[in-house]
Design an enzyme around this catalytic site. Sequence first.
Site, PDB file in Angstrom:
ATOM      1  N   CYS A  48       0.814  -1.209   0.000  1.00 52.07           N
ATOM      2  CA  CYS A  48       0.000   0.000   0.000  1.00 52.07           C
ATOM      3  C   CYS A  48       0.853   1.267   0.000  1.00 52.07           C
ATOM      4  CB  CYS A  48      -0.943   0.008   1.191  1.00 52.07           C
ATOM      5  SG  CYS A  48      -0.115  -0.131   2.791  1.00 52.07           S
ATOM      6  N   ARG A  50       4.299   1.282  -1.324  1.00 58.94           N
ATOM      7  CA  ARG A  50       5.436   1.274  -2.232  1.00 58.94           C
ATOM      8  C   ARG A  50       5.260   0.269  -3.358  1.00 58.94           C
ATOM      9  NH1 ARG A  50       9.915   1.227   0.666  1.00 58.94           N
ATOM     10  NH2 ARG A  50       8.868   1.447   2.661  1.00 58.94           N
ATOM     11  N   SER A 102       9.847   2.072   6.678  1.00 57.31           N
ATOM     12  CA  SER A 102       8.384   2.022   6.700  1.00 57.31           C
ATOM     13  C   SER A 102       7.780   3.345   7.144  1.00 57.31           C
ATOM     14  CB  SER A 102       7.909   0.919   7.653  1.00 57.31           C
ATOM     15  OG  SER A 102       8.323  -0.346   7.184  1.00 57.31           O
ATOM     16  N   GLN A 113       5.654  -8.951   3.762  1.00 55.55           N
ATOM     17  CA  GLN A 113       5.513  -8.505   2.372  1.00 55.55           C
ATOM     18  C   GLN A 113       6.779  -8.811   1.569  1.00 55.55           C
ATOM     19  OE1 GLN A 113       4.586  -4.500   3.478  1.00 55.55           O
ATOM     20  NE2 GLN A 113       2.384  -4.838   3.482  1.00 55.55           N
ATOM     21  N   GLY A 186      -7.841  -6.064   6.971  1.00 54.63           N
ATOM     22  CA  GLY A 186      -9.120  -6.169   7.668  1.00 54.63           C
ATOM     23  C   GLY A 186      -8.988  -7.005   8.925  1.00 54.63           C
TER      24      GLY A 186
END
Length: 393
Positions: A48, A50, A102, A113, A186
């Site tokens: 979200c 990079r 980050s 990730q 979520g």
Amino acid sequence: MRFSAIGISHWKSEVSIRELFYLDNHRRELLEFHTKDIPGGIVMMDTCNRTELYAFCDPEILISALCKSTNTDREFFKKHGYIHVQEDAYDHLYRVGTGLDSQVLGDVQIIQQVKQAYKKAKKKGLSGEFHQLIQSVFRAHKRSRTETDFGKGTASVGFAATQLALDHFKDLSKVRILLIGAGKMGKVSAKNLISNGAEHISVVNRTIDRAKQLASSFDIKAHAFSDLNEEIKKADLIITATGAKNPILHPQHFEDAGHPQLVLDLSVPRNVDPKVSELEQVTLIDMDSINESNKKALEKREKAIPQIQKIIEDEKGDFMKRVKRSRYLLPRIKEIEHRLSDITDGELDRVKNKMDQESYSQMEEVTRRIKKKIMAIHIDRIDQEFEKAQNET
């Protein structure tokens, strides 16, 4: 070949720019096609915050491939993105892997990730040197968590979202919360909200089965996507985290709510039309607006930065030494092994027709063991030569 890293991230570009380089499945397939001839393979990072590419090649090759795949202009990328080569590229990858780069310092999600990007890259093929590099980054991350306070406290984007909700509502026990998207974000959001007192949470997802799966894990309510409009009207807090390519929430979704609402858009590309922020009763916060919320954890992490940088230097130094060692040893070992094989194969061929099969097989085995022991002596000698050369430089 030079190691290169190119990318675009929250540090230099707002979400409206970053989403132009977002890699959906189609764009990823195009990118794989345009980079298929890069020796050693390529690692593609897409989160979200990079979009980044890592490979052993000239950075211009990566820029060209990314722009072709996303239908963007090279000069536009260079204006908003960044390019790292060799030492800077290695440093950048280590900083990303440890969480130093980050948005929320030390984000616990980033290593997962990186692992996902590595897993996908392995399927396409990576060089041994690339594997060693990523494993070194993983060791640096692990050490940063076990040897320092860098991983103490929770400061992920999902946790930051919860802190924003707490700052806004003060008490979450009566707040009606709607999660749109049943993916990892979520799940993290649901967990953090519940642990901070939330009691009225619903989840909507395009796939109802996935919504039910998340709902059953946290004892919350699941709704079909067809119920979205009705659920938005009821909600006080709406958190969106889906993989939609275009906004799925627009001003008309909020016009009939009749009460103030806080909307947290945790997605890139954005799930919420920016025009929603113009509505008087709606407060919209997207990824560019999220601030570090866990102050104590972040203070500890900031104090640990020099230690993390030392760990990175140690691990990077060990990796570079292994690479140099391999490049020094392998050609020499192959040459000796080739010469030994020529000698032993020639001698075995001379006696092959003079011996029975059993005796010849025994001779082959003895020759193999002798060859192995000779190789071990040469490898040890070459290794000592390498260490001596390193100490002299």
